[in-house]
Motif scaffolding. Sequence first.
Motif, PDB file in Angstrom:
ATOM      1  N   GLY A 128      38.291  43.307  47.702  1.00  0.00           N
ATOM      2  CA  GLY A 128      39.240  43.382  46.598  1.00  0.00           C
ATOM      3  C   GLY A 128      38.887  42.556  45.386  1.00  0.00           C
ATOM      4  N   ASP A 129      37.727  41.918  45.377  1.00  0.00           N
ATOM      5  CA  ASP A 129      37.316  41.102  44.236  1.00  0.00           C
ATOM      6  C   ASP A 129      36.313  41.888  43.404  1.00  0.00           C
ATOM      7  N   PRO A 130      36.687  42.351  42.199  1.00  0.00           N
ATOM      8  CA  PRO A 130      35.758  43.150  41.394  1.00  0.00           C
ATOM      9  C   PRO A 130      34.524  42.380  40.956  1.00  0.00           C
ATOM     10  N   ALA A 131      34.594  41.057  40.918  1.00  0.00           N
ATOM     11  CA  ALA A 131      33.424  40.273  40.549  1.00  0.00           C
ATOM     12  C   ALA A 131      32.293  40.475  41.550  1.00  0.00           C
ATOM     13  N   ARG A 132      32.648  40.860  42.754  1.00  0.00           N
ATOM     14  CA  ARG A 132      31.648  41.027  43.807  1.00  0.00           C
ATOM     15  C   ARG A 132      31.076  42.444  43.867  1.00  0.00           C
ATOM     16  N   VAL A 133      31.480  43.271  42.918  1.00  0.00           N
ATOM     17  CA  VAL A 133      30.869  44.596  42.744  1.00  0.00           C
ATOM     18  C   VAL A 133      30.049  44.508  41.462  1.00  0.00           C
ATOM     19  N   PRO A 134      28.725  44.426  41.543  1.00  0.00           N
ATOM     20  CA  PRO A 134      27.904  44.056  40.377  1.00  0.00           C
ATOM     21  C   PRO A 134      28.105  44.916  39.143  1.00  0.00           C
ATOM     22  N   TRP A 135      28.456  46.194  39.314  1.00  0.00           N
ATOM     23  CA  TRP A 135      28.595  47.097  38.167  1.00  0.00           C
ATOM     24  C   TRP A 135      30.041  47.263  37.719  1.00  0.00           C
ATOM     25  N   ALA A 136      30.974  46.554  38.336  1.00  0.00           N
ATOM     26  CA  ALA A 136      32.392  46.703  38.005  1.00  0.00           C
ATOM     27  C   ALA A 136      32.762  45.733  36.889  1.00  0.00           C
ATOM     28  N   ASN A 137      32.824  46.238  35.671  1.00  0.00           N
ATOM     29  CA  ASN A 137      33.170  45.395  34.522  1.00  0.00           C
ATOM     30  C   ASN A 137      34.597  45.584  34.049  1.00  0.00           C
ATOM     31  N   LEU A 138      35.373  46.390  34.780  1.00  0.00           N
ATOM     32  CA  LEU A 138      36.803  46.578  34.509  1.00  0.00           C
ATOM     33  C   LEU A 138      37.058  47.106  33.111  1.00  0.00           C
ATOM     34  N   ALA A 139      36.107  47.846  32.597  1.00  0.00           N
ATOM     35  CA  ALA A 139      36.209  48.469  31.279  1.00  0.00           C
ATOM     36  C   ALA A 139      35.164  49.568  31.223  1.00  0.00           C
TER      37      ALA A 139
ATOM     38  N   GLU B 141      34.390  31.583  36.014  1.00  0.00           N
ATOM     39  CA  GLU B 141      34.699  31.751  37.437  1.00  0.00           C
ATOM     40  C   GLU B 141      34.300  33.144  37.915  1.00  0.00           C
ATOM     41  N   PHE B 142      34.591  34.158  37.105  1.00  0.00           N
ATOM     42  CA  PHE B 142      34.212  35.531  37.436  1.00  0.00           C
ATOM     43  C   PHE B 142      32.691  35.626  37.548  1.00  0.00           C
ATOM     44  N   ALA B 143      31.998  35.050  36.577  1.00  0.00           N
ATOM     45  CA  ALA B 143      30.539  35.092  36.570  1.00  0.00           C
ATOM     46  C   ALA B 143      29.956  34.374  37.781  1.00  0.00           C
ATOM     47  N   ALA B 144      30.563  33.271  38.172  1.00  0.00           N
ATOM     48  CA  ALA B 144      30.067  32.523  39.323  1.00  0.00           C
ATOM     49  C   ALA B 144      30.230  33.326  40.614  1.00  0.00           C
ATOM     50  N   ARG B 145      31.378  33.991  40.763  1.00  0.00           N
ATOM     51  CA  ARG B 145      31.596  34.804  41.959  1.00  0.00           C
ATOM     52  C   ARG B 145      30.617  35.981  41.985  1.00  0.00           C
TER      53      ARG B 145
ATOM     54  N   MET C   2      48.445  36.186  41.881  1.00  0.00           N
ATOM     55  CA  MET C   2      47.059  35.788  41.644  1.00  0.00           C
ATOM     56  C   MET C   2      46.855  35.492  40.164  1.00  0.00           C
ATOM     57  N   ASP C   3      46.099  34.434  39.862  1.00  0.00           N
ATOM     58  CA  ASP C   3      45.804  34.046  38.496  1.00  0.00           C
ATOM     59  C   ASP C   3      45.152  35.206  37.753  1.00  0.00           C
ATOM     60  N   LYS C   4      45.648  35.526  36.539  1.00  0.00           N
ATOM     61  CA  LYS C   4      45.076  36.617  35.759  1.00  0.00           C
ATOM     62  C   LYS C   4      43.601  36.382  35.466  1.00  0.00           C
ATOM     63  N   GLY C   5      43.196  35.108  35.422  1.00  0.00           N
ATOM     64  CA  GLY C   5      41.804  34.800  35.175  1.00  0.00           C
ATOM     65  C   GLY C   5      40.877  35.308  36.257  1.00  0.00           C
ATOM     66  N   PHE C   6      41.440  35.592  37.423  1.00  0.00           N
ATOM     67  CA  PHE C   6      40.652  36.124  38.531  1.00  0.00           C
ATOM     68  C   PHE C   6      39.995  37.440  38.130  1.00  0.00           C
ATOM     69  N   PHE C   7      40.646  38.198  37.258  1.00  0.00           N
ATOM     70  CA  PHE C   7      40.139  39.498  36.840  1.00  0.00           C
ATOM     71  C   PHE C   7      39.533  39.464  35.435  1.00  0.00           C
ATOM     72  N   ASP C   8      39.348  38.290  34.877  1.00  0.00           N
ATOM     73  CA  ASP C   8      38.777  38.154  33.548  1.00  0.00           C
ATOM     74  C   ASP C   8      37.257  38.118  33.666  1.00  0.00           C
ATOM     75  N   ARG C   9      36.612  39.236  33.337  1.00  0.00           N
ATOM     76  CA  ARG C   9      35.166  39.320  33.530  1.00  0.00           C
ATOM     77  C   ARG C   9      34.393  38.428  32.565  1.00  0.00           C
ATOM     78  N   THR C  10      35.054  37.864  31.558  1.00  0.00           N
ATOM     79  CA  THR C  10      34.386  36.955  30.627  1.00  0.00           C
ATOM     80  C   THR C  10      34.474  35.498  31.068  1.00  0.00           C
ATOM     81  N   SER C  11      35.201  35.229  32.139  1.00  0.00           N
ATOM     82  CA  SER C  11      35.416  33.840  32.550  1.00  0.00           C
ATOM     83  C   SER C  11      34.232  33.313  33.361  1.00  0.00           C
TER      84      SER C  11
END
Length: 244
Positions: free
Chosen positions: A55-66, A12-16, A1-10
């Motif tokens: 499995g997509d953290p972008a779809r958990v509103p409070w999950a910022n992976l930090a 694409e992440f914001a759109a999801r 999977m593209d690393k950008g998938f988990f990049d909360r600053t991208s």
Amino acid sequence: MDKGFFDRTSPEFAARRAEARKLLDSLDPAMQDGAVTADPARQAWFEAVYDLAKGDPARVPWANLAPHPLSQAWVAAQAEGLNGLRILDVGCGLGDNAECFAAAGAHVTAFDFVGEAITWAKQRFPESKVAYAQGDLFALPDAWLQAFDLIHECYTLQALPPDLLLQALAALKSALAPGGRLLIVARAREEAEEFKGPPWPLPPSIFEGAKRQGLTTLSIEDIPAVPGGGSRHWRALLRRAEDA
């Protein structure tokens, strides 16, 4: 999977995240004229969040992976003061805050309402020393009562309907050991400011409510909103009144 998938600053992440937010709001009973009487702690909705995320953290509103920046900065300011402390992380989600405290040398127990969140946290941190567990703030295990030197609460209180706040504060206090402290990180608002949640930013009277539940305020930081983004926050430290 593209690393950008988990990049909360991208973008694409914001759109999801935005797409998921619309769906989750449509399912949240608290968004329907505040109707949460059937499930006041909103457990079914929180479970739906993780189930629909797939499995997509972008779809958990409070999950910022930090870790939350205010929690992380507080930990950094403690130097070695957290080493060996027994810490409870409330509503741990995917585990970032809990891991931050553990990295400072604390013995961390972290729990969440939703079992899927706990499974996800364990998968993200397979070598973790954190004791992750599914749990309910309003039904804490007997082994946790008066067991912790520090309780970290970030964004859990603001996710509860206001009429549950005093009960939640009493539950948090019950898990504090003698001399124990409670660290609260939450969005803030003025007392008279009208706000349609969730989340429900906490007014200043939350600290009077905490006092009535046996918690004495040690410090309150009123952190203003950041221009162009971010919200006003409280970062407050409390302790058991009987230890004052």
